[in-house]
Design an enzyme around this catalytic site. Structure first.
Site: not given
Lengths: 392, 402
Positions: B161, B294, B331
């Site tokens: 990610c 994040h 996400h």
């Protein structure tokens, strides 16, 4: 510009494990190709597999689960560290960076995880498998095992992956982001790789003498799959000398390009012309199209003729896909360092692939490797003999 | 950096917008609009059934002609790339001048969806080897190269990610090395059964909402999408008279070297990656005006990221307005870093920071200036964007006003 040198190599392949064994295999013309179980029980097929491999020989600590690609990667790292005369606990290791590449990654774990879902249902998948199924799992595991917290990049760029990984490592050192990199790639055989490439008509078929990979030969009809991992230690030259490292070769450049003329463009990035005596370690694997395109590109680069020797390791170790580039690079180091001559003959040369083969009497000062993906990407790397190189 | 690297084009496809401006407007509204019951595959028996699926994505017919109708991941990526390259007027002002375009994509799962039959057992006799190609993540990059006539490096990374941010960092490196004149840096991932079942098994997902930095947060929710940025050397952008949206002043990549799935204690790797990016940008911590975090909404990430920001920025940390767009868009996996970099560039452009959706009861352990409610207005000259991924990889980029 900062100079980048190679101070250690760690190959684990079907023809040899570790520097000496790998180079000797190439010198003796040893082949790693043998019978393989395809998983569908139909017929015996060929592949170049690593046999009698025990990952615990290379591990510092016991592991509960490791994909075959992770196992190879650990082995390659252990071999590379030993070759570079570095201890796993050295600060120099922890401050280094990692750059690896693969085409298909931990395919067997992906398959294991997802076939549980197919066969048994979603509630019976094994959660532990999934974090081991990422393309970058092996590089993450190396970072964790050796405490390597620096520069970190992973390529999933098909068959050029490990060459691209080495190129990025060289660039990271040149930019001063890091002084030392562990770079290379990995790939593991899985029956579905063979089945899929077979259906696409890419794998060598038995034409009377068994399945063989015959690069540049007019009888070639496909490749034989291989597997393995390789890691090289790259250092900024002054840092290598400061720790009294043995310098094996210098990486003088890299080039990357895409499209019908990508091979030629990548070659021109590393060296404008093919100089007399330069060796080329090619990606030719016995495929009809790829070999011809490679030969054509080399001829154009050489101004119409072959100016040095060409060697294609895939004939012995199979098509190692994303790992191919680093194996080519390690083969190149052997030529530069020890003037090793790898026997390579094309029995029935294809007039469309008029390459010249290794011959004696060459004083090799430069070796270029060329990796190409069937999708159109090419990456070239150029190695030169270092004036500080120590032959071992 | 020897020569400045600039950003000249943006493109995005997300569950909250089919292009950059739509996505940006939704981010500024700050409502959790991305999440809906998944319809792309049967979620019966699955532990989680709500995700950030893009409901109304219509791929471009030219892209379908190249990639086929079922390679959703590649089609999402091609759509975002088209927007970025069109905004940057690449075809009119770049391709025609003989400039070399490179492509660097990054993804967690690539086109794995196309190969699910191969992974699930024995594929039907008619299943083609070409479906298997989906397991070579290079495929989408090759489609883009063909579509846009790329002649420079064409590569695909996979850094979980942190992927989208890593692609930008790698692009900057290749531009400095002289391998290309401009590079399309993209991140992408589609919601597939393979990805969803695996991510569910990681036990990091919430069944209700993504609540970054909220004390009630209980996990993240994964979304699909793609983000693309055209990056080029400033001299190239000048030469072809392209609009410069932002300057890419610093990038960094590293690994926690700690654990495959657990975050490092006190965010040590995140500390190092932000410091490295600042060092490369030759910026003092006080010069950062905003952080696009994040902020996944998992208990450990948001805590350790807060600690990392405090460690790097010291007393300045509480003065920096910070956001996470994941409460709104989810996400985005491989696309997360790309879309967050795009949001960072748009914050520079518009002087607005999108609020953190669902942040109603701030976690006392995450006591920084996380933007709540309305977008924060101001003059923001330098923005840092953070990413992290499974395996412990981290990436950071810093963008500044032109």
């Amino acid at each position: 510009m900062r100079r980048v040198v190679i101070t250690g190599v760690g190959p684990i392949s079907a023809i040899g494990v570790g520097r000496s064994d790998f180079w000797r295999a190439l010198e003796e013309g040893r082949s790693g190709i043998g019978d393989v179980d395809t998983g569908d029980g139909n017929e015996s097929r060929k592949a170049a597999l690593i046999r009698n491999f025990n990952v615990s020989d290379y591990l510092e600590t016991a592991k509960t689960y490791l994909d075959r690609t992770s196992q190879f990667t650990f082995a390659a790292m252990s071999l590379a560290l030993e070759d570079a005369n570095m201890d796993p606990g050295d600060q120099a290791v922890k401050e280094a960076g990692l750059s690896l590449g693969t085409a298909y990654g931990p395919l067997s774990t992906m398959h294991l995880f997802f076939s549980d879902y197919h066969k048994k249902g979603v509630r019976l998948v094994k959660p532990i498998l999934f974090p081991h199924a990422y393309s970058n799992t092996p590089i993450s595991l190396l970072a964790i095992e050796y405490g390597i917290g620096g520069y970190h990049l992973h390529q999933a760029s098909g068959w050029t992956a490990s060459s691209a990984a080495v190129a990025f490592a060289v660039e990271a050192i040149r930019e001063g982001q890091v002084h030392r990199m562990f770079a290379g790639g990995f790939e593991a055989f899985h029956p579905i790789l063979l089945q899929a490439f077979d259906r696409a008509g890419k794998v060598a078929r038995d034409a009377g003498e068994g399945e063989c990979a015959r690069p540049y030969d007019c009888r070639r009809n496909g490749f034989v799959l291989g597997e393995g991992a390789g890691i090289v230690v790259l250092e900024e030259e002054a840092h290598a000398r400061a720790r009294n490292a043995t310098i094996l070769a210098r990486v003088s450049g890299f080039g990357a390009a895409w499209g019908p003329r990508s091979r030629e463009k990548a070659l021109r990035q590393v060296a404008e012309v093919w100089q007399d005596g330069d060796w080329v370690i090619g990606h030719a694997n016995g495929s009809r199209e790829g070999d011809r395109q490679e030969a054509e590109a080399l001829l154009i680069w050489g101004g119409g003729t072959c100016r040095g020797a060409v060697f294609a390791p895939a004939s012995r170790m199979g098509e190692t896909l994303g790992a191919a580039g680093v194996f080519q690079l390690i083969a190149a180091v052997g030529i530069l360092l020890q003037g090793r001559r790898y026997p390579f003959s094309v029995e029935k040369p294809d007039p469309a692939c008029p390459i010249s083969i290794p011959c004696d009497g060459l004083d090799v000062r430069r070796v270029v490797t060329l990796s190409s993906d069937p999708g159109g990407a090419s990456v070239a790397l150029c190695l030169e003999r270092s004036e500080h190189a120590v032959s071992t | 950096m020897d020569e400045r690297i600039v950003i000249t084009g943006l493109g995005a496809v997300t569950p909250i917008g089919l292009n950059t401006e739509e996505t940006w407007r939704a981010l500024l509204r700050g409502r959790p609009d991305a999440f809906r019951p998944l319809r792309r595959f049967d979620t019966r028996d699955m532990a989680f059934s709500v995700g950030g699926e893009i409901p109304n994505f219509e791929p471009n017919p030219d892209d379908v002609a190249l990639a086929g109708p079922s390679d959703r991941a590649a089609l999402l990526m091609m759509s975002a790339a088209r927007e970025a390259l069109e905004q940057a007027e690449w075809r009119e002002k770049g391709a025609t001048s003989g400039l070399r375009l490179g492509i660097i994509l990054s993804t967690n799962f690539g086109s794995v969806e196309c190969a699910e039959e191969w992974l699930g057992g024995n594929p039907a006799p008619g299943t083609m080897g070409s479906d298997f190609d989906g397991l070579s993540f290079q495929r989408a990059a090759d489609f883009l190269a063909r579509r846009w006539g790329a002649e420079g490096p064409v590569m695909n990374l996979s850094l979980s990610c942190a992927s989208g941010t890593a692609a930008i960092a790698a692009a900057a490196s290749l531009l400095k090395s002289g391998q290309a004149d401009a590079i399309l840096a993209g991140g992408y991932d589609a919601l597939s059964r393979f990805a969803w079942i695996g991510l569910s098994a990681l036990r990091t997902m919430s069944r209700t909402a993504v609540r970054p930095f909220d004390r009630r947060r209980d996990g993240t929710i994964f979304s699909e999408g793609a983000g693309a940025l055209l990056v080029e050397r400033e001299s190239t952008a000048r030469r072809r008279d392209a609009p410069v949206l932002a300057v890419l002043v610093g990038t960094a990549l590293n690994n926690n070297a700690f654990h495959l799935t657990a975050p490092a204690r006190e965010g040590a790797g995140t500390v190092a990656v932000m410091q490295q990016a600042l060092l490369q940008a030759e910026l003092a911590p006080e010069q950062v005006d905003h952080i696009n975090a994040h902020g996944t909404g998992t208990i450990p990430n948001d805590l350790t990221e807060t600690q990392a920001i405090q460690a790097v920025f010291g007393s300045h940390a509480s003065k920096i307005p910070i956001t996470s767009i994941k409460g709104t868009v989810g996400h985005l996996m491989g696309a997360a870093g790309s879309v967050e970099a795009i949001a960072s560039v748009l914050t520079l452009r518009d002087g607005r920071i999108p609020p953190v959706a669902n942040l109603e009861e701030p976690d006392p352990a995450c006591a920084l200036d996380y933007v709540r409610g309305e977008p924060r207005k101001g003059r923001f000259r330098t923005v840092l964007s953070n990413s992290a991924g499974i395996g412990g990889c981290n990436a950071a980029v810093i963008v500044s006003v032109p």
